[in-house]
Design a protein around this motif. Structure first.
Motif, PDB file in Angstrom:
ATOM      1  N   SER A  80      37.735  69.221  15.939  1.00 18.75           N
ATOM      2  CA  SER A  80      36.729  68.852  16.938  1.00 18.75           C
ATOM      3  C   SER A  80      35.292  69.121  16.495  1.00 18.75           C
ATOM      4  O   SER A  80      34.444  68.262  16.726  1.00 18.75           O
ATOM      5  CB  SER A  80      37.047  69.481  18.286  1.00 18.75           C
ATOM      6  OG  SER A  80      37.087  70.851  18.182  1.00 18.75           O
ATOM      7  N   PRO A  81      34.968  70.254  15.813  1.00 16.84           N
ATOM      8  CA  PRO A  81      33.576  70.373  15.372  1.00 16.84           C
ATOM      9  C   PRO A  81      33.213  69.323  14.343  1.00 16.84           C
ATOM     10  O   PRO A  81      32.130  68.725  14.425  1.00 16.84           O
ATOM     11  CB  PRO A  81      33.492  71.766  14.740  1.00 16.84           C
ATOM     12  CG  PRO A  81      34.683  72.481  15.147  1.00 16.84           C
ATOM     13  CD  PRO A  81      35.717  71.482  15.496  1.00 16.84           C
ATOM     14  N   ALA A  95      32.821  65.922  16.222  1.00 19.86           N
ATOM     15  CA  ALA A  95      31.691  65.851  17.148  1.00 19.86           C
ATOM     16  C   ALA A  95      30.374  65.872  16.387  1.00 19.86           C
ATOM     17  O   ALA A  95      29.497  65.021  16.603  1.00 19.86           O
ATOM     18  CB  ALA A  95      31.757  67.014  18.133  1.00 19.86           C
ATOM     19  N   ILE A  96      30.239  66.820  15.450  1.00 20.10           N
ATOM     20  CA  ILE A  96      28.981  66.909  14.696  1.00 20.10           C
ATOM     21  C   ILE A  96      28.825  65.682  13.808  1.00 20.10           C
ATOM     22  O   ILE A  96      27.720  65.143  13.648  1.00 20.10           O
ATOM     23  CB  ILE A  96      28.946  68.207  13.869  1.00 20.10           C
ATOM     24  CG1 ILE A  96      29.053  69.423  14.777  1.00 20.10           C
ATOM     25  CG2 ILE A  96      27.702  68.287  13.031  1.00 20.10           C
ATOM     26  CD1 ILE A  96      27.801  69.853  15.421  1.00 20.10           C
ATOM     27  N   MET A 129      29.830  62.666  14.386  1.00 21.49           N
ATOM     28  CA  MET A 129      29.390  61.553  15.228  1.00 21.49           C
ATOM     29  C   MET A 129      27.875  61.617  15.434  1.00 21.49           C
ATOM     30  O   MET A 129      27.163  60.619  15.238  1.00 21.49           O
ATOM     31  CB  MET A 129      30.103  61.674  16.565  1.00 21.49           C
ATOM     32  CG  MET A 129      30.202  60.444  17.368  1.00 21.49           C
ATOM     33  SD  MET A 129      31.341  60.741  18.716  1.00 21.49           S
ATOM     34  CE  MET A 129      30.475  61.942  19.688  1.00 21.49           C
ATOM     35  N   VAL A 130      27.374  62.804  15.794  1.00 21.42           N
ATOM     36  CA  VAL A 130      25.928  62.943  16.027  1.00 21.42           C
ATOM     37  C   VAL A 130      25.161  62.666  14.739  1.00 21.42           C
ATOM     38  O   VAL A 130      24.124  61.991  14.745  1.00 21.42           O
ATOM     39  CB  VAL A 130      25.617  64.354  16.548  1.00 21.42           C
ATOM     40  CG1 VAL A 130      24.138  64.509  16.763  1.00 21.42           C
ATOM     41  CG2 VAL A 130      26.333  64.588  17.838  1.00 21.42           C
TER      42      VAL A 130
END
Lengths: 245, 147
Positions: free
Chosen positions: A164-165, A168-169, A171-172
């Protein structure tokens, strides 16, 4: 919108090797190790790596900016918000999480004021830090008298903690890489908010164009109040019945 | 900073807050920390809306953020009441306690294994050296660390 994304030609192979990509990767890896798992040494290493990544990002942005002083002020406030958020997500004790969340809110409120939205900044502080965090601490003390419990020291298994990190990171980071090219193409010139008393303007706008929205929000708050009382009362009855059985 | 640069910086910070909150929501097991993670995500969205509002010179974004704050307050009231009730029922804030929630008659299905707790070996204080140094007794130390 699709025009923007299709037209935005980003040289990904060059981007992967840029220092910005390394900074994002460090941030993700740091977050990954900082999430709670048994040994605290690893968590400290995670915080350190995430801090290095964040520092690289901020340094890049400040140095490449045209107006360094205002960029430095902005990134100082932003780092309060981001550091608070990372700590709120990774701390093992839920009370520390709540306090770091309040710290992060300070940064967010300051960023809103920096943007000319003073009323929103104050409202965020009053509603979140004043009401929600205090309620949260009450609930915490009512429901969890012991301090260091196993479900705080351990997060879910290894796969979510790693995936997940990174996702998520990542994607940003990719959105950030697309952003300048996309905006250079499609952005209309900024109008900016007119100068003057921003609170008065917001109030006038709110109570003329969005009057019904305000009434609806008030009704929703009342319904939520009644709902919370109902949940607490009836929930207590059913717990009592189960225990009395 | 130019307007465009400022907008980009705000969107980056907003996106970072959303990413961090998302990670926390997916990974943490404490109900209250999951709730906090959702609030962090809402903060990120609010920041982006305020930035767009300034960029377009339109106050609609700020009004939207006010609505978000109102909904977040409702969510906090109801969510915390629910958390309190759940915690009274099972005496823990662990979401894993509710993962076998199901209707009656449906066979149990556990979708995620709860990670095992590893107990670190404790270090006990030792006395200062006096007289003859005793031979290290490995067997005794083995038991000692697990008292």
């Amino acid at each position: 919108m699709s025009d923007l994304l299709v037209g935005a030609a980003v040289d990904w192979s060059a981007w992967i090797r840029s220092s910005e990509a390394v900074a994002w990767l460090l941030l993700a890896i740091g977050l990954m190790f900082a999430l709670p798992r048994t040994y605290r040494v690893r968590q400290r290493v995670g915080w350190l790596v995430a801090a290095v990544g964040l520092g690289m990002l901020i340094g890049d942005s400040v140095l490449s900016s045209t107006a360094r002083s205002s960029a430095a002020v902005f990134w100082g406030l932003a780092s309060i918000a981001v550091v608070g958020a990372v700590a709120a997500v990774t701390m093992t004790s839920a009370i520390y999480c709540a306090i770091w969340f309040a710290f992060s809110l300070l940064g967010v409120a300051a960023l809103m004021c920096f943007q000319g939205a003073e009323f929103l900044g104050i409202a965020t502080l009053v509603v979140y830090a004043g009401a929600i965090v205090v309620t949260l601490l009450f609930v915490l003390m009512l429901s969890q008298p012991r301090g260091d419990v196993v479900y705080d020291r351990l997060s879910w298994g290894d796969f979510p903690r790693v995936a997940s990190p990174l996702l998520a990171i990542g994607m940003v980071a990719m959105l950030t890489a697309i952003f300048p090219a996309a905006l250079a193409q499609g952005a209309a010139s900024s109008k900016g908010l007119p100068s003057g008393d921003s609170v008065a303007r917001l109030g006038a706008y709110l109570f003329t164009r969005h009057l019904i929205g305000v009434e609806l929000a008030g009704t929703l708050l009342l319904a939520a109040l009644v709902g919370a009382v109902a949940i607490t009362m009836f929930g207590r009855e059913s717990v009592g019945q189960e225990e009395g059985r | 900073m130019s307007e465009l640069e400022l907008l980009q910086a705000y969107l980056v910070v907003g996106g970072l807050l959303v990413a961090i909150g998302l990670t926390g929501f997916l990974v943490r097991r404490n109900l209250l920390v999951m709730f906090l993670s959702v609030e962090i995500m809402l903060q990120g969205v609010s920041l982006s809306l305020v930035a767009w509002s300034r960029y377009h010179g339109d106050l609609g974004g700020q009004v939207f953020v006010l609505m978000i704050i109102a909904v977040a307050a409702c969510e906090a009231g109801i969510g915390l009441a629910l958390v309190l009730m759940l915690a009274r029922r099972v005496h823990t804030l662990d979401v894993a306690a509710w993962q076998d929630l199901r209707e009656s008659g449906v066979p149990p299905h556990v979708d995620r294994r709860i990670p095992e707790a590893e107990v670190p070996a404790e270090r006990w204080p030792t006395l200062p050296v006096a007289g003859v140094v005793p031979e290290p007794n490995e067997e005794e130390e083995f038991y000692r660390s697990r008292v």
